[in-house]
Design a protein around this motif. Structure first.
Motif, PDB file in Angstrom:
ATOM      1  N   PHE A 216      -0.272   1.130   6.804  1.00 13.01           N
ATOM      2  CA  PHE A 216       1.063   1.547   7.256  1.00 13.01           C
ATOM      3  C   PHE A 216       1.734   2.448   6.223  1.00 13.01           C
ATOM      4  CE2 PHE A 216       5.608   0.200   8.296  1.00 13.01           C
ATOM      5  CZ  PHE A 216       5.665   0.944   9.460  1.00 13.01           C
ATOM      6  N   GLN A 217       1.336   2.287   4.971  1.00 20.67           N
ATOM      7  CA  GLN A 217       1.900   3.077   3.881  1.00 20.67           C
ATOM      8  C   GLN A 217       1.005   4.261   3.495  1.00 20.67           C
ATOM      9  OE1 GLN A 217       3.604   0.232   0.694  1.00 20.67           O
ATOM     10  NE2 GLN A 217       2.123  -1.034   1.801  1.00 20.67           N
ATOM     11  N   PHE A 218       0.085   4.654   4.369  1.00 21.67           N
ATOM     12  CA  PHE A 218      -0.926   5.638   3.980  1.00 21.67           C
ATOM     13  C   PHE A 218      -0.321   6.949   3.500  1.00 21.67           C
ATOM     14  CE2 PHE A 218      -0.009   7.206   8.156  1.00 21.67           C
ATOM     15  CZ  PHE A 218      -0.420   8.544   8.179  1.00 21.67           C
ATOM     16  N   GLU A 219       0.785   7.351   4.084  1.00 23.26           N
ATOM     17  CA  GLU A 219       1.398   8.625   3.694  1.00 23.26           C
ATOM     18  C   GLU A 219       1.910   8.575   2.258  1.00 23.26           C
ATOM     19  OE1 GLU A 219       4.945  11.602   5.305  1.00 23.26           O
ATOM     20  OE2 GLU A 219       4.896   9.495   5.918  1.00 23.26           O
ATOM     21  N   VAL A 220       2.707   7.542   1.959  1.00 21.28           N
ATOM     22  CA  VAL A 220       3.301   7.479   0.626  1.00 21.28           C
ATOM     23  C   VAL A 220       2.302   7.009  -0.425  1.00 21.28           C
ATOM     24  CG1 VAL A 220       5.674   7.244   1.418  1.00 21.28           C
ATOM     25  CG2 VAL A 220       4.253   5.196   1.203  1.00 21.28           C
ATOM     26  N   LEU A 221       1.358   6.147  -0.042  1.00 25.51           N
ATOM     27  CA  LEU A 221       0.333   5.725  -1.007  1.00 25.51           C
ATOM     28  C   LEU A 221      -0.571   6.896  -1.391  1.00 25.51           C
ATOM     29  CD1 LEU A 221      -0.849   2.131  -0.013  1.00 25.51           C
ATOM     30  CD2 LEU A 221      -0.046   2.910  -2.242  1.00 25.51           C
ATOM     31  N   THR A 222      -0.853   7.767  -0.423  1.00 26.75           N
ATOM     32  CA  THR A 222      -1.643   8.956  -0.739  1.00 26.75           C
ATOM     33  C   THR A 222      -0.897   9.852  -1.726  1.00 26.75           C
ATOM     34  OG1 THR A 222      -2.737   8.907   1.425  1.00 26.75           O
ATOM     35  CG2 THR A 222      -2.784  10.987   0.223  1.00 26.75           C
ATOM     36  N   THR A 223       0.410   9.972  -1.524  1.00 27.55           N
ATOM     37  CA  THR A 223       1.225  10.741  -2.466  1.00 27.55           C
ATOM     38  C   THR A 223       1.152  10.125  -3.856  1.00 27.55           C
ATOM     39  OG1 THR A 223       2.731  11.379  -0.682  1.00 27.55           O
ATOM     40  CG2 THR A 223       3.538  11.608  -2.935  1.00 27.55           C
ATOM     41  N   TYR A 224       1.292   8.811  -3.925  1.00 29.45           N
ATOM     42  CA  TYR A 224       1.232   8.095  -5.205  1.00 29.45           C
ATOM     43  C   TYR A 224      -0.119   8.292  -5.898  1.00 29.45           C
ATOM     44  CZ  TYR A 224       0.328   3.892  -8.044  1.00 29.45           C
ATOM     45  OH  TYR A 224      -0.060   3.022  -9.032  1.00 29.45           O
ATOM     46  N   LEU A 225      -1.198   8.172  -5.126  1.00 28.15           N
ATOM     47  CA  LEU A 225      -2.537   8.284  -5.700  1.00 28.15           C
ATOM     48  C   LEU A 225      -2.834   9.684  -6.220  1.00 28.15           C
ATOM     49  CD1 LEU A 225      -4.494   6.203  -3.036  1.00 28.15           C
ATOM     50  CD2 LEU A 225      -4.032   5.527  -5.400  1.00 28.15           C
ATOM     51  N   ASN A 226      -2.176  10.671  -5.651  1.00 28.39           N
ATOM     52  CA  ASN A 226      -2.401  12.052  -6.069  1.00 28.39           C
ATOM     53  C   ASN A 226      -1.292  12.584  -6.963  1.00 28.39           C
ATOM     54  OD1 ASN A 226      -4.897  13.237  -4.456  1.00 28.39           O
ATOM     55  ND2 ASN A 226      -3.808  11.843  -3.088  1.00 28.39           N
ATOM     56  N   ASP A 227      -0.430  11.675  -7.419  1.00 30.96           N
ATOM     57  CA  ASP A 227       0.673  12.067  -8.299  1.00 30.96           C
ATOM     58  C   ASP A 227       0.557  11.339  -9.636  1.00 30.96           C
ATOM     59  OD1 ASP A 227       3.020  13.447  -8.972  1.00 30.96           O
ATOM     60  OD2 ASP A 227       4.286  11.767  -8.329  1.00 30.96           O
ATOM     61  N   GLY A 228      -0.671  11.072 -10.028  1.00 28.55           N
ATOM     62  CA  GLY A 228      -0.898  10.428 -11.320  1.00 28.55           C
ATOM     63  C   GLY A 228      -0.475   8.977 -11.371  1.00 28.55           C
ATOM     64  N   GLY A 229      -0.358   8.320 -10.201  1.00 26.09           N
ATOM     65  CA  GLY A 229       0.038   6.920 -10.190  1.00 26.09           C
ATOM     66  C   GLY A 229       1.494   6.689 -10.539  1.00 26.09           C
ATOM     67  N   ARG A 230       2.319   7.708 -10.338  1.00 22.79           N
ATOM     68  CA  ARG A 230       3.744   7.570 -10.654  1.00 22.79           C
ATOM     69  C   ARG A 230       4.469   6.939  -9.471  1.00 22.79           C
ATOM     70  NH1 ARG A 230       6.748  12.960 -12.274  1.00 22.79           N
ATOM     71  NH2 ARG A 230       6.080  13.461 -10.147  1.00 22.79           N
ATOM     72  N   LEU A 231       5.140   5.829  -9.707  1.00 19.35           N
ATOM     73  CA  LEU A 231       5.857   5.132  -8.638  1.00 19.35           C
ATOM     74  C   LEU A 231       7.046   5.964  -8.159  1.00 19.35           C
ATOM     75  CD1 LEU A 231       5.894   1.499 -10.073  1.00 19.35           C
ATOM     76  CD2 LEU A 231       4.572   2.306  -8.109  1.00 19.35           C
ATOM     77  N   PRO A 232       7.329   5.930  -6.859  1.00 16.34           N
ATOM     78  CA  PRO A 232       8.484   6.666  -6.350  1.00 16.34           C
ATOM     79  C   PRO A 232       9.785   6.000  -6.780  1.00 16.34           C
ATOM     80  CG  PRO A 232       7.568   5.309  -4.612  1.00 16.34           C
ATOM     81  CD  PRO A 232       6.629   5.196  -5.790  1.00 16.34           C
ATOM     82  N   GLU A 233      10.838   6.766  -6.836  1.00 16.92           N
ATOM     83  CA  GLU A 233      12.154   6.238  -7.181  1.00 16.92           C
ATOM     84  C   GLU A 233      13.039   6.251  -5.935  1.00 16.92           C
ATOM     85  OE1 GLU A 233      13.967   8.231 -10.444  1.00 16.92           O
ATOM     86  OE2 GLU A 233      12.208   8.045 -11.746  1.00 16.92           O
ATOM     87  N   ARG A 234      13.459   5.074  -5.542  1.00 12.97           N
ATOM     88  CA  ARG A 234      14.387   5.002  -4.416  1.00 12.97           C
ATOM     89  C   ARG A 234      15.734   5.598  -4.815  1.00 12.97           C
ATOM     90  NH1 ARG A 234      14.177  -1.327  -3.312  1.00 12.97           N
ATOM     91  NH2 ARG A 234      14.157  -1.257  -5.577  1.00 12.97           N
ATOM     92  N   ALA A 235      16.421   6.136  -3.855  1.00 15.42           N
ATOM     93  CA  ALA A 235      17.776   6.605  -4.132  1.00 15.42           C
ATOM     94  C   ALA A 235      18.641   5.412  -4.520  1.00 15.42           C
ATOM     95  CB  ALA A 235      18.367   7.306  -2.911  1.00 15.42           C
ATOM     96  N   GLY A 236      19.565   5.628  -5.410  1.00 13.09           N
ATOM     97  CA  GLY A 236      20.472   4.553  -5.803  1.00 13.09           C
ATOM     98  C   GLY A 236      21.586   4.340  -4.804  1.00 13.09           C
TER      99      GLY A 236
END
Length: 387
Positions: A216-236
């Motif tokens: 279900f998270q394939f879109e954002v997990l793919t981004t994470y895996l191809n972004d050096g393993g950097r976790l996304p930052e939620r808006a505050g």
């Protein structure tokens, strides 16, 4: 020809044995039933699916089967049996010999100990499509853990996509893992049935709650895996998607809430107050995301939702009013979907529920009845199968 309760569906003539409980497996069987399959729910004699006693609201009559049970098991037949009794097990084996699909969501190893694992069942009926749903797969340290939706969400990483930065993990307010797993099983079962039509052989379709939440998270997990393993930052502030900048989010208006999707700021700004948004354009979408969202929110709060829609929609700004269930059901768009139906319960009264979210040849399948009483069809099925 329109598909109704009295006309064949796409899976007419196929028999599904539903050995599962709660939501994931029963949901898969429900969808196959919506498509025309006959669904026989194999339940424990004397108790049945534990979901029968799962009451969600104070208005649910605790003296009968829960509304939740009827919601997930509408249109099925109930065959009550003791699987630990040799005679009962023999009867179930006879049912399996004539079935097309079997769905089970026991903990790993349980159904094998009953002698009804996939390999054993394939010897009885090699054409059977055998479907298994687990919580966390069949290998690894989590195998024996309870396969429950909230627990699967907790282990999937999903909760850190919801809510605002610093808020902590936030679960979905729905049993999303169960529904996704049930949907995946339906897809796999239908594909296996197509293969069986070519080869004559059945197969084993497997998934888990964790499998489906990760997918279900394939879109954002793919981004994470191809972004050096950097976790996304939620808006505050007003977070809606950790990887998307302002204005993406939900904002309070004078009388409700407004959703803003992917919208270029240079198109939105002239419709609000350009001076308030000056200097906060796409050149720094994440660095100043919260500040921009706060300025947008301050302006949107000054007018009613419909007033903003009247301004934004003609300019092709992607936006929508945020509806609760009461307001949704009053909408003409909802009425046109024709998603509601009324089904009789075994007790004689009616249950209001939803219809399948698909159309077949232009018509939406209808149900015949709510869920069955425990063992309601046992004797009829025994006679039919010569048990």
């Amino acid at each position: 020809m329109p598909v109704t309760a009295d006309t064949p569906g796409l899976l007419d003539g196929l028999t599904v044995l539903d050995f599962s409980q709660f939501l994931s497996g029963p949901f898969a069987a429900l969808r196959l039933g919506d498509l025309g399959a006959r669904v026989i729910k194999v339940e424990r004699a004397g108790g049945g699916d534990l979901c029968r006693g799962m009451y969600l609201t104070p208005t649910d009559d605790m003296g009968r089967d829960s509304t939740l049970f009827h919601t997930i098991n509408r249109g099925k037949e109930s065959f009550a049996v003791d699987l630990k009794d040799p005679d009962g097990l023999a009867q179930v084996r006879a049912l399996i010999a004539g079935a097309d699909v079997l769905i089970q969501n026991f903990r790993p190893g349980v159904i094998d100990r009953l002698g009804l694992g996939q390999r054993a069942v394939a010897e009885i009926n090699p054409r059977l499509v055998y479907c298994s749903i687990t919580g966390f797969g069949t290998e690894g340290p989590w195998v024996a853990r309870p396969g429950q939706d909230l627990l699967a969400q907790a282990r999937s990483g999903l909760m850190f996509l919801n809510g605002d930065e610093g808020q902590g993990p936030l679960p979905f307010g729905l049993a999303i893992a169960d529904v996704l797993a049930g949907t995946a099983i339906v897809q796999g079962a239908l594909a296996a049935l197509v293969r069986r039509g070519r080869t004559g052989q059945g197969g084993h379709v497997e998934t888990s709650l964790l499998d489906c939440l990760i997918d279900f998270q394939f879109e954002v997990l793919t981004t994470y895996l191809n972004d050096g393993g950097r976790l996304p930052e939620r808006a505050g502030y007003r977070n809606a998607h950790a990887y998307l900048s302002a204005p993406y989010g939900i904002y309070p208006t004078a009388d409700g809430y407004l959703a803003l999707a992917m919208t270029p700021l240079d198109r939105l700004a002239p419709l609000l107050d350009p001076l308030e948004l000056a200097g906060l354009g796409d050149s720094a979408p994440f660095r100043r995301r919260d500040e921009l969202k706060r300025r947008i929110a301050a302006q949107l709060s000054e007018r009613a939702t419909e007033a903003w829609l009247a301004v934004l929609e003609p300019e092709d700004i992607w936006c929508a009013g945020v509806l609760d269930w009461d307001s949704l059901l009053r909408e003409e768009a909802f009425r046109r979907l024709d998603m509601l139906q009324e089904l009789p319960r075994p007790e004689g009264d009616a249950m209001h529920t939803l219809r399948a979210p698909i159309r077949v040849d232009g018509a939406r399948p209808r149900g015949r009845a709510a869920g069955p009483a425990l063992g309601q069809h046992t004797e009829a099925i025994r006679q039919e199968f010569g048990l």
